[in-house]
Enzyme design. Structure first.
Site, PDB file in Angstrom:
ATOM      1  CE1 TYR A   1      -3.411  -2.755   0.748  1.00 44.22           C
ATOM      2  CE2 TYR A   1      -4.612  -0.716   1.113  1.00 44.22           C
ATOM      3  CZ  TYR A   1      -4.603  -2.071   0.880  1.00 44.22           C
ATOM      4  OH  TYR A   1      -5.788  -2.738   0.766  1.00 44.22           O
TER       5      TYR A   1
ATOM      6  CE  LYS B   1       1.779 -17.810  -2.830  1.00 38.72           C
ATOM      7  NZ  LYS B   1       0.937 -19.015  -2.900  1.00 38.72           N
TER       8      LYS B   1
ATOM      9  CG  ASP C   1      -2.027 -20.157  -1.497  1.00 36.58           C
ATOM     10  OD1 ASP C   1      -1.434 -20.095  -0.394  1.00 36.58           O
ATOM     11  OD2 ASP C   1      -1.545 -20.773  -2.473  1.00 36.58           O
TER      12      ASP C   1
ATOM     13  CG  ASP D   1      -7.978  -4.906   1.650  1.00 39.28           C
ATOM     14  OD1 ASP D   1      -8.924  -4.428   2.295  1.00 39.28           O
ATOM     15  OD2 ASP D   1      -7.926  -4.897   0.401  1.00 39.28           O
TER      16      ASP D   1
ATOM     17  CG  ASP E   1     -13.592  -7.360   2.186  1.00 43.81           C
ATOM     18  OD1 ASP E   1     -13.418  -6.594   3.156  1.00 43.81           O
ATOM     19  OD2 ASP E   1     -13.990  -6.967   1.071  1.00 43.81           O
TER      20      ASP E   1
HETATM   21  C1  IPM Z   1     -10.342  -1.425   3.915  1.00 38.57           C
HETATM   22  C2  IPM Z   1     -10.593  -0.842   2.550  1.00 38.57           C
HETATM   23  C3  IPM Z   1      -9.457   0.101   2.220  1.00 38.57           C
HETATM   24  C4  IPM Z   1      -8.168  -0.703   2.176  1.00 38.57           C
HETATM   25  C5  IPM Z   1      -9.626   0.891   0.904  1.00 38.57           C
HETATM   26  C6  IPM Z   1     -10.958   1.617   0.860  1.00 38.57           C
HETATM   27  C7  IPM Z   1      -8.484   1.826   0.674  1.00 38.57           C
HETATM   28  O1  IPM Z   1     -10.742  -1.848   1.617  1.00 38.57           O
HETATM   29  O2  IPM Z   1     -10.211  -0.637   4.874  1.00 38.57           O
HETATM   30  O3  IPM Z   1     -10.294  -2.643   4.027  1.00 38.57           O
HETATM   31  O4  IPM Z   1      -7.852  -1.319   1.146  1.00 38.57           O
HETATM   32  O5  IPM Z   1      -7.471  -0.727   3.182  1.00 38.57           O
HETATM   33 MG    MG Z   2     -10.824  -3.815   2.456  1.00 35.66          MG
END
Ligand code: IPM
Ligand code: MG
Length: 370
Positions: free
Chosen positions: A145, A202, A234, A258, A262
């Site tokens: 990032y 990884k 993975d 990240d 999710d």
């Molecule tokens: C998160 C989001 C952010 C990230 C984006 C919106 C920049 O996906 O906080 O998980 O990738 O960190």
């Molecule tokens: Mg995210």
């Protein structure tokens, strides 16, 4: 006259875009009510960041906003971004506000708990899901990032050197200090939980991941009570589906965290339930935000689930203000509201006793049950 000393904390509130302002406003009301009950005071300072800041100031995050955040005890953030700013150049997008806040406040440690509430077991896409209670500790100010990135023209655009064109690159670079700092954080959280730490990387491909493993192996003896295991990312993404209840604390890099957060969010039934905390050096303000995004398609419709923002407020009380009692109070109230059957539309749920709820109903009921 009572001479009882009341502590007043300064909270910066950044509603942001889309449903951000709605869910943070619900969270602020809950915070006020909980603080009242527990006998401390809160001062709120409302700030703009993201798309709304682009509209007003031309940039996603102003130096003044960042400074106000630095001068607060904690920051509560809703969400940033939306279709409206989709054509804005990459370096000015609303998401830059988040990266700017993370870097500017030194928030290197991102905590993303994923808990499956019993009441939501049927909303999980995992069959017979139960006992899922894991914490992702994501490194937040380094890695790909924030690594070197850019574009250049090249004569050797294919790996066999046969095509000309543009090359774009992003770099995953981690220093020993950055890795040790976040790994220690992972170990410490594991100590306060079920003593299991999974280091995700990884290392079969990436040099930076190999350094993570080496450092983890060096630190592990400092925490003999913690059982450490290592998973390639993975494989981890597969195991999260296969045996989610086995995980306790996962510590990983910015990018892998990240993605996995999710996934972990989804297995708990709704990303609308997940809070997060981003912490920096002790004593510095932390930032708290729901994991879900700005959901511009439902903004203003009353459908937004404020629970993630409310649970983020509980984390804020716990980690930045040291007000654990108020944090417990909020978390219990959210559980009670779920038990009572209230569900916003993001939680796929049907059956007896389910009450279709909107943002306000959730807020009011959480406050009632504090
Ligand atoms: C998160 C989001 C952010 C990230 C984006 C919106 C920049 O996906 O906080 O998980 O990738 O960190
Ligand atoms: Mg995210």
């Amino acid at each position: 006259m009572s001479l009882r000393y009341k502590i007043a904390y300064k909270i910066a509130v950044i509603g942001g875009d889309g449903i951000g302002p709605e869910v943070t406003s619900a969270a602020v009301d809950v915070m006020k009510a909980a603080a009242d009950k527990c006998g401390f005071e809160l001062e709120f300072k409302y700030l703009k960041a993201g798309g709304c800041s682009i509209d007003e100031f031309g940039i996603p995050l102003t130096e003044e906003t960042l400074e106000e955040c630095r001068n607060s005890d904690a920051v509560l953030l809703g969400a940033v971004g939306g279709y409206k700013w989709d054509s804005v150049p990459a370096d000015k997008r609303p998401e830059r506000a988040l990266l700017g806040l993370r870097a500017g406040l030194g928030l290197y440690s991102n905590l993303r708990p994923a808990i499956l509430f019993d009441e939501l077991a049927d909303a999980s896409p995992i069959k017979n899901a139960k006992n899922i209670d894991l914490l992702i500790v994501r490194e937040l100010t380094g890695g790909i990032y924030f690594g070197d990135h850019g574009r250049y023209e090249s004569d050797e655009c294919l790996s066999d050197g046969s095509e000309k064109g543009i090359v774009a690159y992003d770099t995953e670079a981690y220093s020993e200090a950055e890795i040790s700092r976040i790994l220690r954080e992972g170990f410490r959280f594991a100590m306060g939980r079920r003593h299991k730490l999974t280091v995700v990387d990884k290392a079969n491909v990436l040099e930076s991941s190999r350094l993570w493993r080496e450092i983890a192996a060096k630190i592990a003896p400092e925490f003999p009570e913690v059982t450490v295991d290592y998973l390639y990312v993975d494989n981890c993404s597969m195991q999260l589906i296969n045996r989610p209840s086995d995980f306790d604390v996962i510590v990983t890099s910015n990018m892998f965290g990240d993605i996995l957060s999710d996934e972990a969010g989804m297995i708990t039934g709704s990303i609308g339930m997940l809070p997060s905390a981003s912490l920096g050096a002790p004593g510095k303000p932390g930032m708290y935000e729901p994991v879900h995004g700005s959901a511009p398609d439902i903004a203003g419709s009353g459908k937004a689930n404020p629970m993630a923002a409310i649970l983020s407020a509980a984390m804020l009380f716990r980690w930045s203000l040291d007000q654990a009692e108020a944090a417990d109070m909020i978390e219990n109230a959210v559980r009670q509201v779920l038990k009572a059957g209230y569900r916003t539309p993001d939680i796929i749920s049907s059956g007896e006793g389910i009450i279709e709820a909107d943002t306000d109903m959730i807020r009011e009921n959480v406050i009632k049950l504090l």
